[in-house]
Design an enzyme around this catalytic site. Sequence first.
Site, PDB file in Angstrom:
ATOM      1  N   TYR A 275       0.819  -1.203   0.000  1.00 52.51           N
ATOM      2  CA  TYR A 275       0.000   0.000   0.000  1.00 52.51           C
ATOM      3  C   TYR A 275       0.855   1.258   0.000  1.00 52.51           C
ATOM      4  O   TYR A 275       0.461   2.284  -0.540  1.00 52.51           O
ATOM      5  CB  TYR A 275      -1.009  -0.039   1.153  1.00 52.51           C
ATOM      6  CG  TYR A 275      -2.158  -0.916   0.760  1.00 52.51           C
ATOM      7  CD1 TYR A 275      -3.157  -0.429  -0.062  1.00 52.51           C
ATOM      8  CD2 TYR A 275      -2.196  -2.260   1.108  1.00 52.51           C
ATOM      9  CE1 TYR A 275      -4.191  -1.230  -0.506  1.00 52.51           C
ATOM     10  CE2 TYR A 275      -3.218  -3.079   0.668  1.00 52.51           C
ATOM     11  CZ  TYR A 275      -4.219  -2.559  -0.132  1.00 52.51           C
ATOM     12  OH  TYR A 275      -5.231  -3.360  -0.586  1.00 52.51           O
ATOM     13  N   HIS A 432      -5.320  -2.889   6.693  1.00 51.43           N
ATOM     14  CA  HIS A 432      -4.678  -3.930   5.880  1.00 51.43           C
ATOM     15  C   HIS A 432      -3.689  -4.768   6.686  1.00 51.43           C
ATOM     16  O   HIS A 432      -2.956  -5.585   6.131  1.00 51.43           O
ATOM     17  CB  HIS A 432      -3.985  -3.307   4.665  1.00 51.43           C
ATOM     18  CG  HIS A 432      -4.955  -2.793   3.654  1.00 51.43           C
ATOM     19  ND1 HIS A 432      -5.791  -3.625   2.963  1.00 51.43           N
ATOM     20  CD2 HIS A 432      -5.247  -1.540   3.252  1.00 51.43           C
ATOM     21  CE1 HIS A 432      -6.567  -2.898   2.157  1.00 51.43           C
ATOM     22  NE2 HIS A 432      -6.262  -1.631   2.324  1.00 51.43           N
TER      23      HIS A 432
END
Lengths: 750, 750
Positions: A275, A432
């Site tokens: 990410y 996440h």
Amino acid sequence: MSVLFMSFSCTKQEASSESLVDSKLQGGHPNLILTKQSVSDIKSKLGTIPVFDKTLEASKNEVDAQIVKGIDVPVPKDMAGGYTHTQHKINYATMQKAGVLFQLLGDEKYATYIKDMLFAYAKMFPNLPLHPQTRSYARGKIFWQCLNDSNWLVFTSQAYDCIYDWLSKEDSDYLNKTLFRPYADFLSIETPQYFNRVHNHSTWGNVAVGMIALVMDDNELLDRALNGLKTDNIDPKAKDNDGGFIKNKEGKAGFLANLDSPFSPDGYYTEGPYYHRYAMYPFLIFGEALENKRPDLKIFEYKDGVLIKAVDALLNLTDADGEFFPLNDGQKGMSYYTASLVSAVDIAYYYGNKNPELLSVAKRQNKVQLDGTGLAIALALKEGKEKSFIKKSMELSDGSKGDEGGLGILRFQEGDETLGLLFKYSAHGLSHGHFDKLSFSLYENGDEVIQDYGLARFVNVEQKNGGGYLKENKTWAKQSIAHNTIIQNETSHFQGKFSIGENHHSDRFVFDVANPTFQIASAKENNAYPGTKLHRTIVMIKDEGDAKPYVLDVNKVVSSKKNQYDLPYYYFGQIIATNFDYKVSNTLSILGSKNGYQHLWNEGSGVVGDEGVQFTWLNNNKFYSITSATEKGDEIIFTKIGANDPKFNLRNDPSILQRKKGVKNTVYASIIESHGTYNAVTEKAAKAYSKFKSVKVEYDSDEYTAIRITTKDGKVKLVILSNKENSVEKEHSLKIGNKDYKWKGFYYYR
Amino acid sequence: MSVLFMSFSCTKQEASSESLVDSKLQGGHPNLILTKQSVSDIKSKLGTIPVFDKTLEASKNEVDAQIVKGIDVPVPKDMAGGYTHTQHKINYATMQKAGVLFQLLGDEKYATYIKDMLFAYAKMFPNLPLHPQTRSYARGKIFWQCLNDSNWLVFTSQAYDCIYDWLSKEDSDYLNKTLFRPYADFLSIETPQYFNRVHNHSTWGNVAVGMIALVMDDNELLDRALNGLKTDNIDPKAKDNDGGFIKNKEGKAGFLANLDSPFSPDGYYTEGPYYHRYAMYPFLIFGEALENKRPDLKIFEYKDGVLIKAVDALLNLTDADGEFFPLNDGQKGMSYYTASLVSAVDIAYYYGNKNPELLSVAKRQNKVQLDGTGLAIALALKEGKEKSFIKKSMELSDGSKGDEGGLGILRFQEGDETLGLLFKYSAHGLSHGHFDKLSFSLYENGDEVIQDYGLARFVNVEQKNGGGYLKENKTWAKQSIAHNTIIQNETSHFQGKFSIGENHHSDRFVFDVANPTFQIASAKENNAYPGTKLHRTIVMIKDEGDAKPYVLDVNKVVSSKKNQYDLPYYYFGQIIATNFDYKVSNTLSILGSKNGYQHLWNEGSGVVGDEGVQFTWLNNNKFYSITSATEKGDEIIFTKIGANDPKFNLRNDPSILQRKKGVKNTVYASIIESHGTYNAVTEKAAKAYSKFKSVKVEYDSDEYTAIRITTKDGKVKLVILSNKENSVEKEHSLKIGNKDYKWKGFYYYR
């Protein structure tokens, strides 16, 4: 290359080229990413800067092909991977490139193409309802989620800037009013649950609004982008599609908050490199835009230069092939060859200290961003200024203040031979994050030796849940058992609950790589299982005469009650030998009923004594062994992923798992070793056997843990770890059996 | 390179160089592989022939390192992979190279090294008992099996030849009498069950005896080598370690018999490419030796030049990476980079028609045989004479007369994109044959798409049964279910009995690759299951506008009674989508109890209707689909290899299996298609969906089978196959439904 430059000879372009010179004198656009100065610089070098010229030609070919196809702005309908989704993605990518081509080549067809497409969007946008697909917590209009709508605006803003001065004022006023301002309002005011967060999604939203604000010189919008909405009315209990809480704990929002919070002072992005990579583009492209239009903000100096550090951190979170370590929800195979890293490397080079090591990465990428930063790279590469990017052992702190644990990276390199080990003792990593405190993964020459599973998702593969996260991401990939770490009583760390996990982080105990032949990282986790303390120490040891190091892995567990502990190692390849007895069954049963255990087949198991075990496997034509200490009654289980997987969403990877039952305190100690090679052409097996005879836990107390390592040729080494004192100055003495040991610092090794 | 040539300036070498010139005038040694002429030619070019110079330098480094270590001739004791085994292998390899170095560099240290080692062997050999390891049907003395003892003599003969004239007559008489003649007698007269066979092992034995015969000018031995023992008293029921019968059916033996029988007129070696590769060295090195010493035998013209054809056939039995198709007992990864193929390519170039395509293979090998043939290659490469070795579609007949079926190879190449399909309708392949009539495997760009399992063995990995064949080679790898072919009633072809299988072969029905967009191979098997006739047709079809072809696979089964039929496809990778319902279970059970089925887990299954099925998977970032016709009640089973595998000897590879129960006659029809790509860096899935909607069996009779193929964009194609008439001239007409079809030749496609 001739295609690119022939066009300069035709009258029309010359005229348009002149008009650019005129507007240059007046200030004005482009001034977002390209500037009048950089355009002029680049044009003077075109044809003499190979990597820039090559990238430009590739872009020209792409855009020209799209222009031939014509404008296609379909009514939004499809999920990711579907037709309308894909077409709108192509549109913004093409517009952005067309803008660059217009500026650098001066051919008006590119400006016309952008204008026509923007008018098509302006015609459609005012009447667009929310996207018909309802899966997202923050539905977009052009795409199924606001995130993609933001992508559109980040790229389209750049295209718009490139033709802004070429458009009539009437046209730009119309687009500002009809398309861009409402678009920015939609992404912010109308979707606060998306815009007003600390999250990579929100970063895209902030930057989208910020970029168009800069193009339109709209200060209100810019303030919104930088500092977030003043009020948002977000329900503090609301969660996003990934199960993450939407409302930021400290109530912060906006671009600067997204720069403050997920980045540690070392530039580590708490969600992990996958990410981080995704967020890198908006962070840096907006950084460049702000530097161009609002140099007073000194954005590249913000938080002690964190934007540049973030690029360095990210490049260090790659294996030998440049692929990112798949921490948390990371898809394997993503690497620094991705477009956002081309941009990041170029911007970091230009606005950082012109670090020549970045040039070698740019050289491997073999493309540049088509602006002043890419020009700088291309010129420097042409002059041969690059130096090898050497990845060293390093620690990256986590947490906005750097006090929430971190990552320890141990590395070895000799010629082309590399070992890399990533030890994770960080914070949770927002929505996440995985429940894998004190987990690790091991790489050799870009290949996984002991793997981190990564995510359970096939990004953009429509057949697999529209390319989105699979159910198994929660039921398997995030669970502790999916990682190389200790699992107590078949439950995940923090009960597998994000609401608990996000409040905690592990703590570094020791990170010391001063001695390249004894690199040590040690960390503690006291909250994953209340009442149980986990302490893991990983050492990369290179003994004299050995071609490469081995890894010593020590897990000390102290609990207030008896538990079952599991420690799996997820290897790849085929089992070659074991030195213990085990049984396989005629039917395969699942290892457990929940917390990820329901996805594991039990392929065979054995109960062992206290003499230790050794396990050798072959992968990628290399022989590996794990040599472990055992206690009487320990169980060794061969597992394979894939049970309860009705859509075959999981990879069927194996692990060897060491289980201890009904134990309060214990120590796991293992050596992981890459020791030999197989050559299928010569059919020679070289060093197919481990050099170790045994690993034993010689001593264990609150203060010290001692591991005895015996090699097959009879050498004995003792490692004593200090469990409480981590000073390098502290003097220690310890009696084990009849022998007295004295040393200084937190470890003894002899 | 300087190391090699500096030595010429020292007096001693010059002297020895002169003495060679003297003996040249008198005839004499070397005359086996190196000759006085080739030595003189090579010496005149040294330093100017890059690939030769490089290979020579590598050999020199190897030998010099061994000379430093000193002579080590241990008393034989260990199995393959063990110390004494490995040392004796090193010894013969080093002696052979040292002989070359002595001749080419003239440094007597190499001659002395060989002499000292030969004397050590001569001292030990006369009193050596059979090797203490008793596993082999033909135990050696220096090694556990005569095969390795033969390897020793084939290499050592060359070394001996290189120093023969340098030795005193007393010394060579001593070695002849004490070591070499008894050694040759041991390998032949004393081990007839090894020597007097048609088998790759025996070829080594024949050549070993033949090579030393040529060195010693011993005509009796040479006759024995060429023509075998006149009497051998081998029990006709005796079997070797692989279960193959020892006694040749026709009672033939010796080198010429081994050249007659396992090679087809096309040069295909009936055991398959893995053993072909292994046998290639003795065949060709002895060919070269005979050509040098007995040119009257015209060995390279024997059987219409089969030795040279055999090299061409073998090179064509490789994938795009040069790896051999793992037919029968073949270990994957073995390739034309192996030493015996370096030798084979060089010899085939020199004694064949100087085919420039062989040069491109030699160029990739990047080393040469250090003799006159290698010199020719090096000179030709230096002159840039190489042409690409283009692998074309071709058929290779099997059987000594070429009338025992064969292999059909269908290929497609466009730029770097290649597809290769191997269809096997050959004879059994001696003791290394598998029970896989009409099986096939499919490759894309050197990667397996539909795999042949290969053997169950880790060659030279001592931990795995001493590097020898694993039990699972018989229980799994040889069984029919381990292959992509039809299995009736869960029994293998010919009941899995070699004694039956070796009497039969399949028959080519059609092999026609004249039309590159419709390449067809069709074959029949009437003996695998008495009462059942199998007829498989495989077509590689490239439709207009498609980037590459797809594969149409039609299996027609006709039986006198109802049976269960299984057809597995062993794919690799991860399941992406299916268009049918299936169930997975919470426990895995085995698919069957024997004939290989006991090694398969049933991972899930579904019963389908007659609308056909489609199955898409992802491997190596490519999307593949199988689209199959079905009949109501067909079962689709997902299997995985690995059950009943207590030592984890098997790879856990998946298959999708189509099962038909209680059926007499049927047709399986499937399309296998490589249609898309995934890029983990751009995260783009391109053409992730099959282009086909369905495959249906439109018509089936004794005479004709018609398959209707429908694409998703509505195109319909019909393939009609003639099942009885294979003439290209024959006119056909057929009414299907209301429509009349007329065509010429054995297929219709429109």
